[in-house]
Scaffold this motif. Structure first.
Motif, PDB file in Angstrom:
ATOM      1  N   SER A  32       0.819  -1.216   0.000  1.00 14.08           N
ATOM      2  CA  SER A  32       0.000   0.000   0.000  1.00 14.08           C
ATOM      3  C   SER A  32       0.853   1.265   0.000  1.00 14.08           C
ATOM      4  CB  SER A  32      -0.934   0.017   1.216  1.00 14.08           C
ATOM      5  OG  SER A  32      -0.230   0.254   2.420  1.00 14.08           O
ATOM      6  N   LEU A  92      -7.686  -5.269   2.583  1.00 20.39           N
ATOM      7  CA  LEU A  92      -7.970  -4.036   1.858  1.00 20.39           C
ATOM      8  C   LEU A  92      -8.308  -2.884   2.789  1.00 20.39           C
ATOM      9  CD1 LEU A  92     -10.136  -5.323  -1.134  1.00 20.39           C
ATOM     10  CD2 LEU A  92      -7.710  -4.817  -1.109  1.00 20.39           C
ATOM     11  N   SER A  93      -8.840  -3.195   3.956  1.00 22.71           N
ATOM     12  CA  SER A  93      -9.242  -2.153   4.905  1.00 22.71           C
ATOM     13  C   SER A  93      -8.048  -1.308   5.350  1.00 22.71           C
ATOM     14  CB  SER A  93      -9.920  -2.773   6.128  1.00 22.71           C
ATOM     15  OG  SER A  93      -9.035  -3.661   6.793  1.00 22.71           O
ATOM     16  N   GLN A  94      -6.842  -1.849   5.227  1.00 20.03           N
ATOM     17  CA  GLN A  94      -5.639  -1.122   5.621  1.00 20.03           C
ATOM     18  C   GLN A  94      -5.339   0.059   4.696  1.00 20.03           C
ATOM     19  OE1 GLN A  94      -3.751  -1.859   8.402  1.00 20.03           O
ATOM     20  NE2 GLN A  94      -5.340  -3.365   8.884  1.00 20.03           N
ATOM     21  N   TRP A  95      -5.980   0.087   3.538  1.00 22.38           N
ATOM     22  CA  TRP A  95      -5.653   1.097   2.539  1.00 22.38           C
ATOM     23  C   TRP A  95      -6.632   2.271   2.521  1.00 22.38           C
ATOM     24  CZ3 TRP A  95      -5.238  -2.916  -2.025  1.00 22.38           C
ATOM     25  CH2 TRP A  95      -4.281  -3.882  -1.695  1.00 22.38           C
ATOM     26  N   LYS A  96      -7.673   2.231   3.353  1.00 19.83           N
ATOM     27  CA  LYS A  96      -8.766   3.201   3.262  1.00 19.83           C
ATOM     28  C   LYS A  96      -8.286   4.652   3.324  1.00 19.83           C
ATOM     29  CE  LYS A  96     -12.614   0.360   4.894  1.00 19.83           C
ATOM     30  NZ  LYS A  96     -13.644   0.166   5.946  1.00 19.83           N
ATOM     31  N   LYS A  97      -7.439   4.966   4.302  1.00 17.50           N
ATOM     32  CA  LYS A  97      -6.992   6.347   4.469  1.00 17.50           C
ATOM     33  C   LYS A  97      -6.167   6.821   3.274  1.00 17.50           C
ATOM     34  CE  LYS A  97      -6.963   6.457   9.526  1.00 17.50           C
ATOM     35  NZ  LYS A  97      -6.128   6.678  10.743  1.00 17.50           N
ATOM     36  N   LYS A  98      -5.380   5.937   2.711  1.00 12.90           N
ATOM     37  CA  LYS A  98      -4.483   6.329   1.629  1.00 12.90           C
ATOM     38  C   LYS A  98      -5.199   6.542   0.299  1.00 12.90           C
ATOM     39  CE  LYS A  98      -0.235   4.341   3.469  1.00 12.90           C
ATOM     40  NZ  LYS A  98       0.914   3.448   3.225  1.00 12.90           N
ATOM     41  N   ILE A  99      -6.377   5.959   0.145  1.00 13.50           N
ATOM     42  CA  ILE A  99      -7.072   6.096  -1.137  1.00 13.50           C
ATOM     43  C   ILE A  99      -8.242   7.070  -1.073  1.00 13.50           C
ATOM     44  CG2 ILE A  99      -6.386   3.809  -1.921  1.00 13.50           C
ATOM     45  CD1 ILE A  99      -9.106   2.757  -1.162  1.00 13.50           C
ATOM     46  N   GLN A 100      -8.353   7.790   0.045  1.00 13.01           N
ATOM     47  CA  GLN A 100      -9.392   8.815   0.133  1.00 13.01           C
ATOM     48  C   GLN A 100      -9.117   9.913  -0.890  1.00 13.01           C
ATOM     49  OE1 GLN A 100      -9.424  10.158   4.199  1.00 13.01           O
ATOM     50  NE2 GLN A 100     -10.624   8.436   4.921  1.00 13.01           N
ATOM     51  N   ILE A 128     -10.789   5.586  -7.853  1.00 11.28           N
ATOM     52  CA  ILE A 128     -10.490   4.185  -7.571  1.00 11.28           C
ATOM     53  C   ILE A 128     -11.207   3.294  -8.573  1.00 11.28           C
ATOM     54  CG2 ILE A 128     -10.458   2.392  -5.811  1.00 11.28           C
ATOM     55  CD1 ILE A 128     -10.903   4.615  -3.740  1.00 11.28           C
ATOM     56  N   TYR A 146     -11.696  -0.866  -9.602  1.00  6.64           N
ATOM     57  CA  TYR A 146     -11.540  -2.208  -9.040  1.00  6.64           C
ATOM     58  C   TYR A 146     -11.621  -3.268 -10.135  1.00  6.64           C
ATOM     59  CZ  TYR A 146     -12.802   0.211  -4.685  1.00  6.64           C
ATOM     60  OH  TYR A 146     -12.853   1.076  -3.618  1.00  6.64           O
TER      61      TYR A 146
END
Length: 271
Positions: A203, A224-232, A236, A238
């Motif tokens: 990430s 995938l939940s680990q990436w939430k802040k970085k993809i705000q 996106i 999929y």
């Protein structure tokens, strides 16, 4: 590579220039691959020190040298604190001067296949550069970017890692316009310890995205939940095999490549 003066290189790398300010057309880290008007960078790592090859580089006809110490030389040279960091700094400068669209690809597997297929499509209509021979690390990525010329429209950069922090470093150098995380699976566990560790590392490709960038994510990946802040606030897109109902159309990728074949490449690589 675009021509660049030693004075400019010294400024980019916070180095000290000894000798004349000349224009460089090529950069090499291999003393055996010196061509006309080449700057030789003597890299130093934990298990090697290319300073021992400076004499060979001089015999081959290099025009200038980047080193981390004073040397006895009849040609110009630049002293920097860390020659490996200097390599990355020069590559970053060239990346920003040429300013191509950079598609960076990472993942546990399949990234080389996706990169090669995408490159085979884009180079039919455009001038491009892309990583070769699996040169996807902190040395290979900047070496790839050094090849950029004013005529290059796209750059396909594969980002690999064996240990934490490596993806972040090469992402900072390449500054992607589009980032693809192909998948997250068990690989290089010695360095990352767990699947979560792998996910966090991959990430890091999202850490230095250019403005108005796009992120492409495999919904079948773990954590995938680990990436939430970085993809705000990012666009996106999929793709998935297992979660087909949730997949968003990759229309932006069609726009990016100006061809429909890349969709087939990504889908095929995932199979």
């Amino acid at each position: 590579m675009i021509p660049i003066s030693l004075k400019k290189i010294a400024s980019i790398t916070n180095g000290l220039l000894y000798g004349k300010n000349i224009i460089i057309d090529n950069i090499s880290i291999n003393s055996k691959k010196i061509i006309s008007n080449t700057l030789f960078i003597a890299l130093q790592g934990n298990k090697f020190d290319a300073h021992i090859f400076i004499e060979e580089a001089l015999q081959k006809g290099c025009t200038a040298i980047i080193t981390n110490r004073k040397i006895i030389s009849f040609i110009s040279y630049i002293i920097v604190e860390n020659t490996t960091i200097a390599l990355g700094q020069i590559a970053t400068w060239i990346r920003n001067i040429v300013d191509p669209k950079i598609l960076a690809i990472t993942g546990s597997c399949g990234k080389t296949s996706v990169k090669e297929m995408t490159a085979s499509i884009l180079k039919k209509q455009h001038h491009i550069i892309y990583t070769t021979n699996n040169e996807n690390n902190h040395i290979g990525v900047p070496i790839t970017l050094l090849r950029l010329k004013k005529t290059d429209k796209y750059g396909l950069i594969e980002l690999g890692a064996n240990n934490p922090g490596e993806i972040r470093y090469v992402s900072k150098i390449s500054q992607p316009n589009i980032a693809l995380i192909n998948n997250i699976y068990y690989a290089h566990l010695k360095g990352f310890k767990s699947l979560l560790g792998i996910s966090k590392e991959k990430s890091e490709i999202l850490s230095y995205l250019k403005n108005k960038s796009t992120v492409i994510i495999n919904l079948d990946s773990h954590h995938l939940s680990q990436w939430k802040k970085k993809i705000q606030n990012k666009k996106i897109l999929y793709f998935s095999i297992e979660k087909k109902k949730k997949v968003i159309s990759l229309l932006l990728i069609l726009k990016f490549t100006q061809t429909k074949h890349l969709l087939l490449c990504i889908h095929h690589a995932e199979k």
